[in-house]
Design a protein around this motif. Structure first.
Motif, mmCIF file in Angstrom:
data_model
loop_
_atom_site.group_PDB
_atom_site.id
_atom_site.type_symbol
_atom_site.label_atom_id
_atom_site.label_comp_id
_atom_site.label_asym_id
_atom_site.label_seq_id
_atom_site.Cartn_x
_atom_site.Cartn_y
_atom_site.Cartn_z
ATOM 1 N N ALA A 31 6.745 -0.677 -3.538
ATOM 2 C CA ALA A 31 5.982 -0.121 -2.416
ATOM 3 C C ALA A 31 6.533 -0.636 -1.085
ATOM 4 C CB ALA A 31 4.498 -0.469 -2.553
ATOM 5 N N ALA A 32 6.791 -1.932 -0.983
ATOM 6 C CA ALA A 32 7.323 -2.505 0.264
ATOM 7 C C ALA A 32 8.699 -1.919 0.568
ATOM 8 C CB ALA A 32 7.397 -4.026 0.158
ATOM 9 N N HIS A 33 9.496 -1.759 -0.442
ATOM 10 C CA HIS A 33 10.842 -1.202 -0.264
ATOM 11 C C HIS A 33 10.763 0.265 0.172
ATOM 12 C CE1 HIS A 33 15.043 -0.226 -1.262
ATOM 13 N NE2 HIS A 33 15.227 -1.499 -0.970
ATOM 14 N N ARG A 34 9.864 1.044 -0.446
ATOM 15 C CA ARG A 34 9.661 2.446 -0.078
ATOM 16 C C ARG A 34 9.252 2.583 1.385
ATOM 17 N NH1 ARG A 34 7.116 3.366 -4.803
ATOM 18 N NH2 ARG A 34 5.084 2.957 -3.914
ATOM 19 N N LEU A 35 8.471 1.607 1.872
ATOM 20 C CA LEU A 35 8.020 1.627 3.266
ATOM 21 C C LEU A 35 9.114 1.176 4.232
ATOM 22 C CD1 LEU A 35 4.460 0.143 2.699
ATOM 23 C CD2 LEU A 35 5.000 2.478 3.453
ATOM 24 N N GLY A 36 10.255 0.764 3.696
ATOM 25 C CA GLY A 36 11.383 0.390 4.538
ATOM 26 C C GLY A 36 11.472 -1.087 4.867
ATOM 27 N N TYR A 37 10.664 -1.901 4.244
ATOM 28 C CA TYR A 37 10.683 -3.337 4.518
ATOM 29 C C TYR A 37 11.638 -4.046 3.577
ATOM 30 C CZ TYR A 37 6.580 -2.683 7.424
ATOM 31 O OH TYR A 37 5.729 -2.286 8.407
ATOM 32 N N ARG A 38 12.274 -5.074 4.093
ATOM 33 C CA ARG A 38 13.109 -5.945 3.275
ATOM 34 C C ARG A 38 12.428 -7.304 3.242
ATOM 35 N NH1 ARG A 38 13.887 -1.716 2.375
ATOM 36 N NH2 ARG A 38 15.766 -0.468 2.461
ATOM 37 N N PHE A 39 12.629 -8.002 2.162
ATOM 38 C CA PHE A 39 11.874 -9.228 1.956
ATOM 39 C C PHE A 39 12.670 -10.204 1.117
ATOM 40 C CE2 PHE A 39 10.674 -5.698 -0.748
ATOM 41 C CZ PHE A 39 11.001 -6.167 -2.007
ATOM 42 N N ARG A 40 12.188 -11.414 1.060
ATOM 43 C CA ARG A 40 12.734 -12.456 0.198
ATOM 44 C C ARG A 40 11.727 -12.684 -0.928
ATOM 45 N NH1 ARG A 40 16.824 -11.220 1.552
ATOM 46 N NH2 ARG A 40 17.827 -11.790 3.468
ATOM 47 N N LEU A 41 12.239 -13.128 -2.054
ATOM 48 C CA LEU A 41 11.385 -13.354 -3.220
ATOM 49 C C LEU A 41 11.191 -14.843 -3.496
ATOM 50 C CD1 LEU A 41 12.950 -10.747 -5.671
ATOM 51 C CD2 LEU A 41 10.849 -10.518 -4.351
ATOM 52 N N HIS A 42 9.973 -15.205 -3.821
ATOM 53 C CA HIS A 42 9.647 -16.524 -4.379
ATOM 54 C C HIS A 42 10.245 -17.684 -3.583
ATOM 55 C CE1 HIS A 42 8.282 -14.020 -7.622
ATOM 56 N NE2 HIS A 42 9.492 -13.541 -7.775
ATOM 57 N N PRO A 50 5.205 -17.867 -2.394
ATOM 58 C CA PRO A 50 4.779 -16.461 -2.305
ATOM 59 C C PRO A 50 5.751 -15.527 -3.016
ATOM 60 C CG PRO A 50 4.676 -17.526 -0.155
ATOM 61 C CD PRO A 50 5.359 -18.479 -1.084
ATOM 62 N N ASP A 51 5.208 -14.455 -3.586
ATOM 63 C CA ASP A 51 6.023 -13.509 -4.336
ATOM 64 C C ASP A 51 6.949 -12.709 -3.426
ATOM 65 O OD1 ASP A 51 4.912 -14.049 -6.981
ATOM 66 O OD2 ASP A 51 3.065 -13.261 -6.114
ATOM 67 N N LEU A 52 6.441 -12.234 -2.297
ATOM 68 C CA LEU A 52 7.248 -11.509 -1.318
ATOM 69 C C LEU A 52 7.060 -12.180 0.033
ATOM 70 C CD1 LEU A 52 6.322 -9.236 -3.500
ATOM 71 C CD2 LEU A 52 7.151 -7.668 -1.796
ATOM 72 N N VAL A 53 8.163 -12.426 0.717
ATOM 73 C CA VAL A 53 8.112 -13.095 2.013
ATOM 74 C C VAL A 53 8.858 -12.229 3.026
ATOM 75 C CG1 VAL A 53 8.757 -15.171 3.298
ATOM 76 C CG2 VAL A 53 8.002 -15.360 0.922
ATOM 77 N N PHE A 54 8.218 -12.009 4.152
ATOM 78 C CA PHE A 54 8.788 -11.239 5.250
ATOM 79 C C PHE A 54 8.981 -12.222 6.408
ATOM 80 C CE2 PHE A 54 6.234 -8.687 2.491
ATOM 81 C CZ PHE A 54 6.973 -7.530 2.297
ATOM 82 N N PRO A 55 10.133 -12.919 6.444
ATOM 83 C CA PRO A 55 10.318 -14.031 7.379
ATOM 84 C C PRO A 55 10.154 -13.660 8.856
ATOM 85 C CG PRO A 55 12.058 -14.018 5.734
ATOM 86 C CD PRO A 55 11.295 -12.752 5.573
#
Length: 137
Positions: A31-42, A50-55
């Protein structure tokens, strides 16, 4: 898990329960990827890993299993009838650890969204939760 298992077999069974890359977590990632967000894991350097981190946004998403984190009022969070002397303290410690992690993240200036396993059953619900959380100022 049947009570007739030996301690060794019970331990082997518990090792099969995934900590990361669970179905609900993967649904939130999609869902986060579909919305265009990139993130770091764990991110292990943050409290609660946290499972998904948006620095850049200083936001984190935790995907919790309803049983393991005892989601209040959820049918998936039923307490086991066997071995309550083991399970009750274990589940209580999980809740205490969660509360400490939320508080520590807040003190560090991070905003946190918890998505529960039962909420992750609907892709639309997940996407709306993630969108609302990440777009909020």
């Amino acid at each position: 898990m049947p009570d007739r298992l030996t301690p060794e077999a019970r331990s082997a069974h518990m090792r099969l329960i995934r900590k990361t890359d669970t179905g609900p977590e993967l649904a939130v990632r999609r869902a986060a990827h579909r919305l265009g967000y990139r993130f770091r894991l764990h991110r292990r350097d943050l409290p609660g890993t946290p499972d998904l981190v948006f620095p850049k946004l200083r936001k984190a998403i935790l995907v919790h299993g309803c049983f393991w984190h005892q989601h209040a009022g959820c049918r998936l969070a039923r307490l086991p009838r066997s071995r309550p002397e083991y399970w009750l303290p274990k589940l209580r410690r999980n809740q205490q650890r969660d509360a400490a992690a939320y508080e520590a993240l807040d003190r560090l200036g991070w905003q946190v969204l918890v998505i529960w396993e039962c909420e992750a059953a609907s892709d639309d619900t997940i996407e709306e939760s993630v969108r609302t959380f990440l777009q909020a100022a």
